[in-house]
Design a protein around this motif. Sequence first.
Motif, short mmCIF file in Angstrom:
data_model
loop_
_atom_site.label_atom_id
_atom_site.label_comp_id
_atom_site.label_asym_id
_atom_site.label_seq_id
_atom_site.Cartn_x
_atom_site.Cartn_y
_atom_site.Cartn_z
N GLY A 3 0.79 -1.23 0.00
CA GLY A 3 0.00 0.00 0.00
C GLY A 3 0.82 1.27 0.00
N LYS A 4 2.11 1.14 -0.26
CA LYS A 4 3.00 2.29 -0.14
C LYS A 4 3.35 2.93 -1.49
N MET A 5 2.65 2.52 -2.54
CA MET A 5 2.97 3.11 -3.84
C MET A 5 1.72 3.22 -4.70
N ASN A 6 1.78 4.13 -5.67
CA ASN A 6 0.71 4.31 -6.65
C ASN A 6 1.33 4.45 -8.04
N TYR A 7 0.61 3.95 -9.03
CA TYR A 7 1.04 4.15 -10.42
C TYR A 7 0.35 5.36 -11.04
#
Length: 264
Positions: free
Chosen positions: A25-29
Amino acid sequence: MKKLLIIFILMLSIKGFAQDFYFSGKMNYCTPENSESKKSFETAFIGLNYPKYYGGVTALLLKVVEKDPKFCDAYFMAGYFFRLQEMHKEALALYYIADSLSQNKAPIFKQNLAIQFMRFGKVDKAREKYEEMVKYFPDNPEGYYGIGNTSIVIGDYEKGLENLKQAEEIYKKSGKVKDDVIYMYGMLYTMKEDYEAGLPYLEEAYGTYKNDEGYLSLYSLSLMKVGKTRNDEKMIKKANKMYNKIKNKEGVPDIKKRLTAEFS
């Protein structure tokens, strides 16, 4: 036959699927347009641990994409929760949107979409997604692995073996080669009737797959074929032992025919 082959390998696809760092849950595209979207998205990962709340989390994510229609990660996670609830058509649609919005930045979106395509028998579309993974993420082994997987259905076994070798080399750099890679080598060689080449891989995979009837079908067949070629009674006896462990001998038509020819 094609549908049965897909069933035969679908669980292998899922088993081989690495969830990777994304599910921390620590990244987004894709960048959300407002802070509330980001907060709701992060809440979804907490919901993964509570199946009874899957429906509510899915509804939350659908509200996020309604307000933030370019937030590809929220589409993907909504699709992922739909899949966990066995709502596969909905999952496929949302995975497709997420992959399109991510503009070839998210290998995990492509991989999940490919697996979902396989579930619906759309092997060619799954192959396209795995080939895109190889193109845009050449250091990710899962694209090569996926091409190998689809080769079992498509029948281009040599291409499958070539890509599986690529996957194996990348896996080696990060640690131990996965058991399902070993199994797939055995599967591909057996499907192309190169039993001598496939048997060592199937033997190596025995500890992991000894209770899998698809595996036992391939292993008993290879043992019998090689045993007869070598005139090895011990191997032939072992082949019969493995064959007798198979409760459902219907299996995949092509394998069933070969088994019937050898064991009847």
